[in-house]
Design a protein around this motif. Structure first.
Motif, PDB file in Angstrom:
ATOM      1  N   ALA A  99       0.841  -1.203   0.000  1.00  0.00           N
ATOM      2  CA  ALA A  99       0.000   0.000   0.000  1.00  0.00           C
ATOM      3  C   ALA A  99       0.872   1.248   0.000  1.00  0.00           C
ATOM      4  N   ARG A 100       0.387   2.308  -0.624  1.00  0.00           N
ATOM      5  CA  ARG A 100       1.154   3.552  -0.702  1.00  0.00           C
ATOM      6  C   ARG A 100       0.258   4.759  -0.456  1.00  0.00           C
ATOM      7  N   GLY A 101       0.889   5.882  -0.119  1.00  0.00           N
ATOM      8  CA  GLY A 101       0.159   7.112   0.125  1.00  0.00           C
ATOM      9  C   GLY A 101      -0.488   7.626  -1.149  1.00  0.00           C
ATOM     10  N   THR A 102      -1.715   8.155  -1.021  1.00  0.00           N
ATOM     11  CA  THR A 102      -2.473   8.578  -2.195  1.00  0.00           C
ATOM     12  C   THR A 102      -3.362   9.771  -1.855  1.00  0.00           C
ATOM     13  N   PHE A 103      -3.339  10.801  -2.689  1.00  0.00           N
ATOM     14  CA  PHE A 103      -4.321  11.876  -2.619  1.00  0.00           C
ATOM     15  C   PHE A 103      -5.438  11.565  -3.612  1.00  0.00           C
ATOM     16  N   VAL A 104      -6.682  11.756  -3.179  1.00  0.00           N
ATOM     17  CA  VAL A 104      -7.845  11.529  -4.027  1.00  0.00           C
ATOM     18  C   VAL A 104      -8.798  12.717  -3.867  1.00  0.00           C
ATOM     19  N   GLY A 105      -9.364  13.165  -4.981  1.00  0.00           N
ATOM     20  CA  GLY A 105     -10.412  14.179  -4.914  1.00  0.00           C
ATOM     21  C   GLY A 105      -9.971  15.592  -5.202  1.00  0.00           C
ATOM     22  N   MET A 106      -8.757  15.771  -5.703  1.00  0.00           N
ATOM     23  CA  MET A 106      -8.286  17.119  -5.999  1.00  0.00           C
ATOM     24  C   MET A 106      -8.951  17.666  -7.262  1.00  0.00           C
ATOM     25  N   SER A 107      -9.140  18.975  -7.286  1.00  0.00           N
ATOM     26  CA  SER A 107      -9.698  19.654  -8.444  1.00  0.00           C
ATOM     27  C   SER A 107      -8.985  20.993  -8.609  1.00  0.00           C
ATOM     28  N   MET A 108      -9.391  21.787  -9.582  1.00  0.00           N
ATOM     29  CA  MET A 108      -8.705  23.040  -9.859  1.00  0.00           C
ATOM     30  C   MET A 108      -8.836  24.044  -8.712  1.00  0.00           C
ATOM     31  N   ASP A 109      -9.833  23.857  -7.860  1.00  0.00           N
ATOM     32  CA  ASP A 109      -9.984  24.789  -6.741  1.00  0.00           C
ATOM     33  C   ASP A 109      -9.408  24.246  -5.430  1.00  0.00           C
ATOM     34  N   THR A 110      -8.684  23.112  -5.489  1.00  0.00           N
ATOM     35  CA  THR A 110      -8.058  22.556  -4.282  1.00  0.00           C
ATOM     36  C   THR A 110      -6.953  23.489  -3.790  1.00  0.00           C
ATOM     37  N   ARG A 111      -6.982  23.757  -2.488  1.00  0.00           N
ATOM     38  CA  ARG A 111      -6.014  24.664  -1.875  1.00  0.00           C
ATOM     39  C   ARG A 111      -4.931  23.886  -1.138  1.00  0.00           C
ATOM     40  N   ARG A 112      -3.851  24.567  -0.877  1.00  0.00           N
ATOM     41  CA  ARG A 112      -2.775  24.020  -0.043  1.00  0.00           C
ATOM     42  C   ARG A 112      -3.337  23.554   1.296  1.00  0.00           C
ATOM     43  N   LYS A 123     -13.900   3.383   1.384  1.00  0.00           N
ATOM     44  CA  LYS A 123     -14.052   2.794   0.057  1.00  0.00           C
ATOM     45  C   LYS A 123     -12.800   2.959  -0.806  1.00  0.00           C
ATOM     46  N   ILE A 124     -11.892   3.853  -0.420  1.00  0.00           N
ATOM     47  CA  ILE A 124     -10.772   4.196  -1.296  1.00  0.00           C
ATOM     48  C   ILE A 124      -9.718   3.092  -1.348  1.00  0.00           C
ATOM     49  N   TYR A 125      -9.288   2.585  -0.180  1.00  0.00           N
ATOM     50  CA  TYR A 125      -8.248   1.540  -0.192  1.00  0.00           C
ATOM     51  C   TYR A 125      -8.687   0.296  -0.958  1.00  0.00           C
ATOM     52  N   PRO A 126      -9.890  -0.259  -0.717  1.00  0.00           N
ATOM     53  CA  PRO A 126     -10.287  -1.442  -1.492  1.00  0.00           C
ATOM     54  C   PRO A 126     -10.287  -1.186  -2.999  1.00  0.00           C
ATOM     55  N   ALA A 127     -10.636   0.050  -3.407  1.00  0.00           N
ATOM     56  CA  ALA A 127     -10.671   0.363  -4.837  1.00  0.00           C
ATOM     57  C   ALA A 127      -9.278   0.416  -5.451  1.00  0.00           C
ATOM     58  N   LEU A 128      -8.270   0.776  -4.657  1.00  0.00           N
ATOM     59  CA  LEU A 128      -6.911   0.946  -5.171  1.00  0.00           C
ATOM     60  C   LEU A 128      -5.973  -0.214  -4.843  1.00  0.00           C
ATOM     61  N   LYS A 129      -6.416  -1.119  -4.006  1.00  0.00           N
ATOM     62  CA  LYS A 129      -5.535  -2.193  -3.510  1.00  0.00           C
ATOM     63  C   LYS A 129      -4.806  -2.918  -4.623  1.00  0.00           C
ATOM     64  N   GLY A 130      -5.517  -3.269  -5.685  1.00  0.00           N
ATOM     65  CA  GLY A 130      -4.903  -4.037  -6.759  1.00  0.00           C
ATOM     66  C   GLY A 130      -3.867  -3.257  -7.549  1.00  0.00           C
ATOM     67  N   ILE A 131      -3.955  -1.934  -7.505  1.00  0.00           N
ATOM     68  CA  ILE A 131      -3.031  -1.095  -8.277  1.00  0.00           C
ATOM     69  C   ILE A 131      -1.677  -0.969  -7.587  1.00  0.00           C
ATOM     70  N   PHE A 132      -1.681  -0.974  -6.260  1.00  0.00           N
ATOM     71  CA  PHE A 132      -0.452  -0.702  -5.514  1.00  0.00           C
ATOM     72  C   PHE A 132       0.681  -1.653  -5.879  1.00  0.00           C
ATOM     73  N   LYS A 133       0.390  -2.939  -5.996  1.00  0.00           N
ATOM     74  CA  LYS A 133       1.451  -3.895  -6.316  1.00  0.00           C
ATOM     75  C   LYS A 133       2.004  -3.678  -7.711  1.00  0.00           C
ATOM     76  N   GLU A 134       1.165  -3.136  -8.616  1.00  0.00           N
ATOM     77  CA  GLU A 134       1.619  -2.912  -9.986  1.00  0.00           C
ATOM     78  C   GLU A 134       2.563  -1.731 -10.114  1.00  0.00           C
ATOM     79  N   ILE A 135       2.475  -0.775  -9.178  1.00  0.00           N
ATOM     80  CA  ILE A 135       3.291   0.440  -9.302  1.00  0.00           C
ATOM     81  C   ILE A 135       4.549   0.417  -8.453  1.00  0.00           C
ATOM     82  N   LEU A 136       4.772  -0.658  -7.692  1.00  0.00           N
ATOM     83  CA  LEU A 136       5.974  -0.731  -6.865  1.00  0.00           C
ATOM     84  C   LEU A 136       7.222  -0.820  -7.734  1.00  0.00           C
TER      85      LEU A 136
END
Length: 488
Positions: free
Chosen positions: A346-359, A475-488
């Motif tokens: 598993a790895r750190g992930t930001f989800v939900g950013m858009s053009m109005d996302t602030r620091r 809901k986010i981790y289960p949705a991304l779980k399969g991707i993490f091993k592919e990007i290591l």
């Protein structure tokens, strides 16, 4: 008399000195290197720890050497320290947040079997635990494995160097996957599985028991008395729990340190059926359940120092005003994750950013993500019928008023802040005082010493908002779980 607690952390050592009434007299910090030889690996040189301890003891004892009665420890858990027959360190210590032993962990969980492991040790295998690391050395460094004479945990290396006593305590040993936690003895079957011998493992003590006196040559070198007692100490989370008075039955402590933990003490042994929480011995002589995140305050440190290039942590939080309404989520798995996912990939992930996302939105997402991750473990405890209405809090993250408020509202619990926020070092000093006879028991010591300076209550409107946000986070981790091993 004075009692010293040594907090052997991942990035630094902290020593605290406490008087017989539980008042803190002085503290000293010393840093040492942390190495990442490969992605997901984490190592340190044990000799760096001991040099830091000696420097710290020399500094903290100035003007007080004659009054020091005992020294104890709260140490980073699970690390593998191995010595040869001449007490030479054979390789850098493989630390708690090291994920290299994925294959060995899979072998233990899937070939030996989780049910068998839980029966033998009350826990399943995690990549951070000590037993998988032993198997990794056996497979990948056989010439080193053949030379092993002693297997130690990090704080116990310091204890050995100070006293000559080859020892550990039950709380720290619980995280090795070699201890029969319920019966407080080494598991002969796990020893056989790892291909080691019982003679390689240290003698077991309660955390508050004396293991020996300081070596005369060390005392002379540092200008200390030779009758100073060395007390076994505890794993960092069990020591931090002592430092917040989390003892007895049903007490809770949340630690926002480099790693994050939720710690629930119990007078009775127990295991959750999915082994999502660790079932360990406690440093008060009883038991505890613990959920552990590999990255907690370290997520915020990474974001502030490595990404934003600032050390002004408080200033970055001043203008955050959208609690419960942030559209950005953060998965806090920068070093993989332990509880409850047990996923080194598993790895750190930001989800939900858009053009109005602030620091500020991303900074808040970091703090929320860690707290959501800790709530995952709290929900496991709640599923066992354990009702948690309040919690103590400690660790570097607990210095943030915003983060404490988030914990109260995301978890819907009252948060209590102790007067002393020294964490494992303070708990270790209390264990030293108990070991030297200053108090009759750990529970008696904490009742006398621990005081509350602040309480943060949940806010009804924020509790409702964060309940909805937590449902989305899950809901986010289960949705991304399969991707993490592919990007290591």
């Amino acid at each position: 008399m004075y009692y010293i607690g040594v907090d052997l952390g991942t990035s630094a050592l902290k020593l605290v000195m406490m008087d017989s009434k539980g008042e803190l007299v002085k503290s000293v910090s010393k840093e040492y290197p942390l190495d990442f030889p490969h992605s997901g690996w984490s190592e340190q040189n044990p000799t760096d720890w001991f040099l830091a301890v000696k420097e710290g003891l020399r500094e903290i004892s100035v003007g007080a050497a004659e009054k020091i009665a005992g020294i104890s420890f709260g140490g980073q858990m699970h690390g593998l320290v191995i010595l040869d027959k001449d007490d030479n360190v054979l390789r850098p210590a493989i630390l708690w947040n090291d994920g290299r032993s994925t294959e060995e962990t899979d072998y233990l969980n899937n070939v030996i079997g989780k049910e068998k492991l839980s029966e033998l040790t009350a826990n399943i295998a995690f990549a951070g635990f000590t037993a998988p690391k032993i198997l990794w050395v056996k497979k990948n460094e056989p010439e080193i494995f053949e030379k092993i004479s002693k297997i130690m945990l990090p704080k116990d290396y310091i204890s050995y160097m100070l006293s000559g006593s080859f020892c550990t305590d039950y709380s720290d040993a619980s995280g090795m996957l070699l201890l029969d936690v319920k019966n407080k003895k080494w598991s002969s079957e796990m020893i056989e599985i790892c291909g080691i011998s019982k003679s390689m493992l240290p003698k077991l003590y309660e955390s508050y028991e004396v293991v020996g006196d300081i070596k005369s040559e060390i005392a002379k070198e540092l200008g200390l008395n030779e009758d100073i007692k060395i007390i076994a100490g505890a794993g960092d989370n069990a020591a931090a729990a002592i430092g917040t008075g989390t003892v007895g039955d049903g007490a809770c402590n949340i630690s926002l340190g480099t790693s994050g933990t939720i710690f629930i003490s119990s007078k009775n042994f127990g295991v959750d059926k999915y082994n999502a929480l660790h079932s360990f011995d406690h440093s008060d002589g009883n038991y505890h359940l613990m959920g552990c995140m590999l990255s907690a305050a370290s997520c915020n440190k990474w974001w502030m120092e490595d990404i934003l290039k600032t050390k002004e942590f408080a200033a970055e939080q001043e203008n955050i005003d959208n609690l419960g309404e942030n559209k950005v989520f953060f998965l806090p798995y920068l070093m993989g994750e332990r509880s409850p996912h047990n996923d080194p990939a598993a790895r750190g992930t930001f989800v939900g950013m858009s053009m109005d996302t602030r620091r500020e939105d991303m900074t808040l997402a970091i703090l929320e993500g860690v707290t959501f991750g800790l709530r995952d473990s709290l929900e496991v405890a709640r599923s066992l019928g354990i009702e948690i209405k309040k919690t103590m809090i400690c660790g570097g993250g607990a210095k943030s008023p915003l983060w404490k408020r988030l914990v109260a509202n995301i978890m819907n619990v009252e948060v209590e802040v102790p007067v002393s926020e020294e964490g494992p070092g303070f708990g270790a000093a209390i264990l030293a005082a108990v070991g030297c006879g200053e108090y009759e028991s750990v529970e008696a010591a904490t009742k006398s010493i621990i005081k509350i300076k602040e309480k943060i209550e949940p806010e009804a409107d924020l509790v409702v908002k964060y309940e909805e946000r937590y449902k989305r986070f899950k809901k986010i981790y289960p949705a991304l779980k399969g991707i993490f091993k592919e990007i290591l």
